[in-house]
Design a protein around this motif. Structure first.
Motif, PDB file in Angstrom:
ATOM      1  N   ARG A  45       0.819  -1.209   0.000  1.00 37.82           N
ATOM      2  CA  ARG A  45       0.000   0.000   0.000  1.00 37.82           C
ATOM      3  C   ARG A  45       0.856   1.263   0.000  1.00 37.82           C
ATOM      4  O   ARG A  45       0.365   2.352  -0.313  1.00 37.82           O
ATOM      5  N   VAL A  46       2.115   1.116   0.356  1.00 37.76           N
ATOM      6  CA  VAL A  46       3.026   2.261   0.430  1.00 37.76           C
ATOM      7  C   VAL A  46       3.866   2.309  -0.842  1.00 37.76           C
ATOM      8  O   VAL A  46       4.661   1.419  -1.109  1.00 37.76           O
ATOM      9  N   THR A  47       3.666   3.358  -1.625  1.00 34.44           N
ATOM     10  CA  THR A  47       4.348   3.489  -2.913  1.00 34.44           C
ATOM     11  C   THR A  47       5.716   4.120  -2.771  1.00 34.44           C
ATOM     12  O   THR A  47       6.690   3.676  -3.378  1.00 34.44           O
ATOM     13  N   LYS A  48       5.788   5.170  -1.944  1.00 30.84           N
ATOM     14  CA  LYS A  48       7.029   5.930  -1.826  1.00 30.84           C
ATOM     15  C   LYS A  48       7.369   6.124  -0.352  1.00 30.84           C
ATOM     16  O   LYS A  48       6.510   6.495   0.454  1.00 30.84           O
ATOM     17  N   ILE A  49       8.625   5.876  -0.010  1.00 31.05           N
ATOM     18  CA  ILE A  49       9.097   6.074   1.359  1.00 31.05           C
ATOM     19  C   ILE A  49      10.286   7.026   1.320  1.00 31.05           C
ATOM     20  O   ILE A  49      11.276   6.782   0.622  1.00 31.05           O
ATOM     21  N   TYR A  50      10.169   8.113   2.061  1.00 29.13           N
ATOM     22  CA  TYR A  50      11.283   9.020   2.265  1.00 29.13           C
ATOM     23  C   TYR A  50      11.854   8.731   3.647  1.00 29.13           C
ATOM     24  O   TYR A  50      11.105   8.509   4.598  1.00 29.13           O
ATOM     25  N   GLY A  62       8.879  18.522  -4.181  1.00 35.03           N
ATOM     26  CA  GLY A  62       9.241  18.504  -5.590  1.00 35.03           C
ATOM     27  C   GLY A  62       8.910  17.184  -6.268  1.00 35.03           C
ATOM     28  O   GLY A  62       8.905  17.096  -7.502  1.00 35.03           O
ATOM     29  N   GLN A  63       8.650  16.140  -5.469  1.00 35.06           N
ATOM     30  CA  GLN A  63       8.364  14.818  -6.023  1.00 35.06           C
ATOM     31  C   GLN A  63       6.923  14.366  -5.812  1.00 35.06           C
ATOM     32  O   GLN A  63       6.349  13.680  -6.657  1.00 35.06           O
ATOM     33  N   VAL A  64       6.342  14.705  -4.670  1.00 29.64           N
ATOM     34  CA  VAL A  64       4.959  14.310  -4.378  1.00 29.64           C
ATOM     35  C   VAL A  64       4.217  15.509  -3.791  1.00 29.64           C
ATOM     36  O   VAL A  64       4.834  16.433  -3.264  1.00 29.64           O
ATOM     37  N   ASP A  65       2.897  15.469  -3.867  1.00 28.85           N
ATOM     38  CA  ASP A  65       2.122  16.603  -3.352  1.00 28.85           C
ATOM     39  C   ASP A  65       1.418  16.285  -2.043  1.00 28.85           C
ATOM     40  O   ASP A  65       0.683  17.118  -1.520  1.00 28.85           O
ATOM     41  N   LYS A  66       1.645  15.076  -1.512  1.00 30.82           N
ATOM     42  CA  LYS A  66       0.996  14.722  -0.252  1.00 30.82           C
ATOM     43  C   LYS A  66       1.751  13.613   0.463  1.00 30.82           C
ATOM     44  O   LYS A  66       2.435  12.796  -0.164  1.00 30.82           O
ATOM     45  N   LEU A  67       1.633  13.624   1.775  1.00 27.93           N
ATOM     46  CA  LEU A  67       2.146  12.535   2.623  1.00 27.93           C
ATOM     47  C   LEU A  67       0.980  11.940   3.392  1.00 27.93           C
ATOM     48  O   LEU A  67       0.061  12.656   3.812  1.00 27.93           O
ATOM     49  N   HIS A  68       1.029  10.622   3.601  1.00 32.57           N
ATOM     50  CA  HIS A  68      -0.022   9.931   4.347  1.00 32.57           C
ATOM     51  C   HIS A  68       0.457   9.457   5.719  1.00 32.57           C
ATOM     52  O   HIS A  68      -0.360   9.240   6.611  1.00 32.57           O
ATOM     53  N   LEU A  69       1.749   9.277   5.862  1.00 35.87           N
ATOM     54  CA  LEU A  69       2.298   8.820   7.139  1.00 35.87           C
ATOM     55  C   LEU A  69       3.664   9.448   7.354  1.00 35.87           C
ATOM     56  O   LEU A  69       4.561   9.311   6.518  1.00 35.87           O
ATOM     57  N   VAL A  70       3.805  10.164   8.462  1.00 36.29           N
ATOM     58  CA  VAL A  70       5.107  10.682   8.889  1.00 36.29           C
ATOM     59  C   VAL A  70       5.347  10.178  10.301  1.00 36.29           C
ATOM     60  O   VAL A  70       4.486  10.313  11.175  1.00 36.29           O
ATOM     61  N   LEU A  85       9.247  21.882  14.401  1.00 35.13           N
ATOM     62  CA  LEU A  85       9.737  22.440  13.138  1.00 35.13           C
ATOM     63  C   LEU A  85       9.335  21.548  11.960  1.00 35.13           C
ATOM     64  O   LEU A  85       9.023  22.045  10.872  1.00 35.13           O
ATOM     65  N   LEU A  86       9.326  20.241  12.170  1.00 36.54           N
ATOM     66  CA  LEU A  86       8.816  19.340  11.135  1.00 36.54           C
ATOM     67  C   LEU A  86       7.346  19.651  10.851  1.00 36.54           C
ATOM     68  O   LEU A  86       6.921  19.720   9.695  1.00 36.54           O
ATOM     69  N   ALA A  87       6.567  19.832  11.925  1.00 32.86           N
ATOM     70  CA  ALA A  87       5.144  20.154  11.766  1.00 32.86           C
ATOM     71  C   ALA A  87       4.963  21.450  10.985  1.00 32.86           C
ATOM     72  O   ALA A  87       4.050  21.584  10.168  1.00 32.86           O
ATOM     73  N   LYS A  88       5.849  22.400  11.229  1.00 31.83           N
ATOM     74  CA  LYS A  88       5.781  23.698  10.546  1.00 31.83           C
ATOM     75  C   LYS A  88       6.023  23.546   9.043  1.00 31.83           C
ATOM     76  O   LYS A  88       5.254  24.071   8.217  1.00 31.83           O
ATOM     77  N   HIS A  89       7.067  22.835   8.664  1.00 34.49           N
ATOM     78  CA  HIS A  89       7.476  22.783   7.264  1.00 34.49           C
ATOM     79  C   HIS A  89       6.774  21.698   6.449  1.00 34.49           C
ATOM     80  O   HIS A  89       6.693  21.807   5.216  1.00 34.49           O
ATOM     81  N   LEU A  90       6.273  20.676   7.101  1.00 37.40           N
ATOM     82  CA  LEU A  90       5.591  19.603   6.368  1.00 37.40           C
ATOM     83  C   LEU A  90       4.097  19.850   6.222  1.00 37.40           C
ATOM     84  O   LEU A  90       3.423  19.120   5.499  1.00 37.40           O
ATOM     85  N   SER A  91       3.578  20.880   6.880  1.00 40.12           N
ATOM     86  CA  SER A  91       2.127  21.080   6.898  1.00 40.12           C
ATOM     87  C   SER A  91       1.476  21.109   5.508  1.00 40.12           C
ATOM     88  O   SER A  91       0.372  20.567   5.342  1.00 40.12           O
ATOM     89  N   PRO A  92       2.101  21.702   4.470  1.00 43.42           N
ATOM     90  CA  PRO A  92       1.441  21.686   3.160  1.00 43.42           C
ATOM     91  C   PRO A  92       1.230  20.273   2.613  1.00 43.42           C
ATOM     92  O   PRO A  92       0.297  20.038   1.838  1.00 43.42           O
ATOM     93  N   LEU A  93       2.061  19.336   3.011  1.00 39.37           N
ATOM     94  CA  LEU A  93       1.950  17.964   2.522  1.00 39.37           C
ATOM     95  C   LEU A  93       0.856  17.173   3.242  1.00 39.37           C
ATOM     96  O   LEU A  93       0.521  16.066   2.832  1.00 39.37           O
ATOM     97  N   PHE A  94       0.311  17.751   4.316  1.00 37.41           N
ATOM     98  CA  PHE A  94      -0.793  17.117   5.030  1.00 37.41           C
ATOM     99  C   PHE A  94      -2.150  17.689   4.606  1.00 37.41           C
ATOM    100  O   PHE A  94      -3.189  17.123   4.941  1.00 37.41           O
ATOM    101  N   ALA A  95      -2.141  18.789   3.891  1.00 32.01           N
ATOM    102  CA  ALA A  95      -3.390  19.500   3.577  1.00 32.01           C
ATOM    103  C   ALA A  95      -4.063  18.899   2.346  1.00 32.01           C
ATOM    104  O   ALA A  95      -4.174  19.533   1.301  1.00 32.01           O
ATOM    105  N   HIS A  96      -4.530  17.664   2.491  1.00 29.39           N
ATOM    106  CA  HIS A  96      -5.231  17.004   1.392  1.00 29.39           C
ATOM    107  C   HIS A  96      -6.431  16.247   1.950  1.00 29.39           C
ATOM    108  O   HIS A  96      -6.640  16.204   3.170  1.00 29.39           O
ATOM    109  N   SER A  97      -7.215  15.653   1.076  1.00 28.42           N
ATOM    110  CA  SER A  97      -8.508  15.092   1.482  1.00 28.42           C
ATOM    111  C   SER A  97      -8.443  13.668   2.018  1.00 28.42           C
ATOM    112  O   SER A  97      -9.440  13.149   2.517  1.00 28.42           O
TER     113      SER A  97
END
Length: 256
Positions: A34-39, A84-92, A131-143
């Motif tokens: 179910r996990v396509t990409k892992i950073y 630059g690679q994905v527009d959303k994260l599902h698990l951090v 600081l992670l919460a601050k900078h990653l927030s745009p990647l959480f703003a999805h449906s």
């Protein structure tokens, strides 16, 4: 309902994946279709050989990024590279933490309090996460439902503190819990599908706990694989109402 129940192509980020629990999460998620990409982040390449070997084996799924969590510029750069690679994260999952390092050791009494050591505890165990919460927030703003989890520790519970000592570690983990609770409240307005939690992994057989395992009974000293499986089970069962809470490895809520 599982966080991944309705997601076919999940993106994950493991912060502090060069060893211990963080590396365990990477290894486990690589087995999950179910996990396509892992950073995955690491601080120094010389301490991340196993992680970097996994990247060479599966470069299409695993991307490793250098990151010192005490440096906000590096956090911003890391976040920008992911964007630059994905527009959303599902698990951090933020696995970065410090208990001992050279002269920095858990204090047994007030006589051992050192301001520089206290600052180091807070820089790594508390400030980095917000600081992670601050900078990653745009990647959480999805449906789609997503989770931002940070490894905390039961020893950071003020209500559970019966033994004293370990001032810096206890206080920095208590601060982490408060910061993440506050993040959860703001995220509820800005990215309502994000569940923010702190997690107590139990005593795990890693370098962090190695000097303090002598008094831990064998059944309470978890191998990394068990800790990872237990924490992922907790994450899988989270619901929106759980955001801002502090959970133990068995899914029970811990007192602040």
């Amino acid at each position: 309902m599982s966080v991944f129940a309705e997601i076919q192509n999940a993106n994950a980020l493991i912060v502090g994946a060069n060893g211990g629990i963080g590396l365990g999460f990477v290894q486990k998620l690589l087995q999950d279709d179910r996990v396509t990409k892992i950073y995955a982040t690491y601080r120094q390449p010389e301490s991340a050989s196993e992680l970097l070997a996994l990247e060479r084996e599966q470069p299409e799924r695993l991307v490793c990024l250098p990151l010192d969590i005490t440096d906000e510029a590096q956090i911003a750069e890391c976040s920008d590279r992911i964007k630059g690679q994905v527009d959303k994260l599902h698990l951090v999952i933020n696995c970065v933490g410090i208990l001992h390092e050279g002269d920095l050791q858990p204090e047994k009494s007030l006589r051992q309090i050192n301001p520089d050591h206290l600052m180091r505890y807070f820089q790594i165990n508390s400030i980095g996460a917000v600081l992670l919460a601050k900078h990653l927030s745009p990647l959480f703003a999805h449906s789609e439902r997503n989770v931002f989890a940070t490894i905390s520790a039961k020893i950071g519970s003020i209500g559970d503190n019966q033994l004293g000592g370990w001032y810096g570690y206890r206080a920095s983990k208590a601060a982490l819990n408060m910061l993440m609770r506050t993040v959860a409240i703001e995220y509820k307005r800005k990215s309502p599908n994000t569940i923010v939690v702190t997690l107590h992994p139990g005593t795990t057989d890693t370098r962090l706990s190695k000097p303090f395992q002598r008094n831990v009974s064998p059944e309470k000293l978890f191998p990394v694989e068990r800790t990872v499986a237990q924490l992922l089970a907790v994450i899988e069962n989270l619901e929106p109402k759980d955001s801002g809470e502090f959970f133990s490895w068995d899914g029970s809520r811990l007192p602040w």
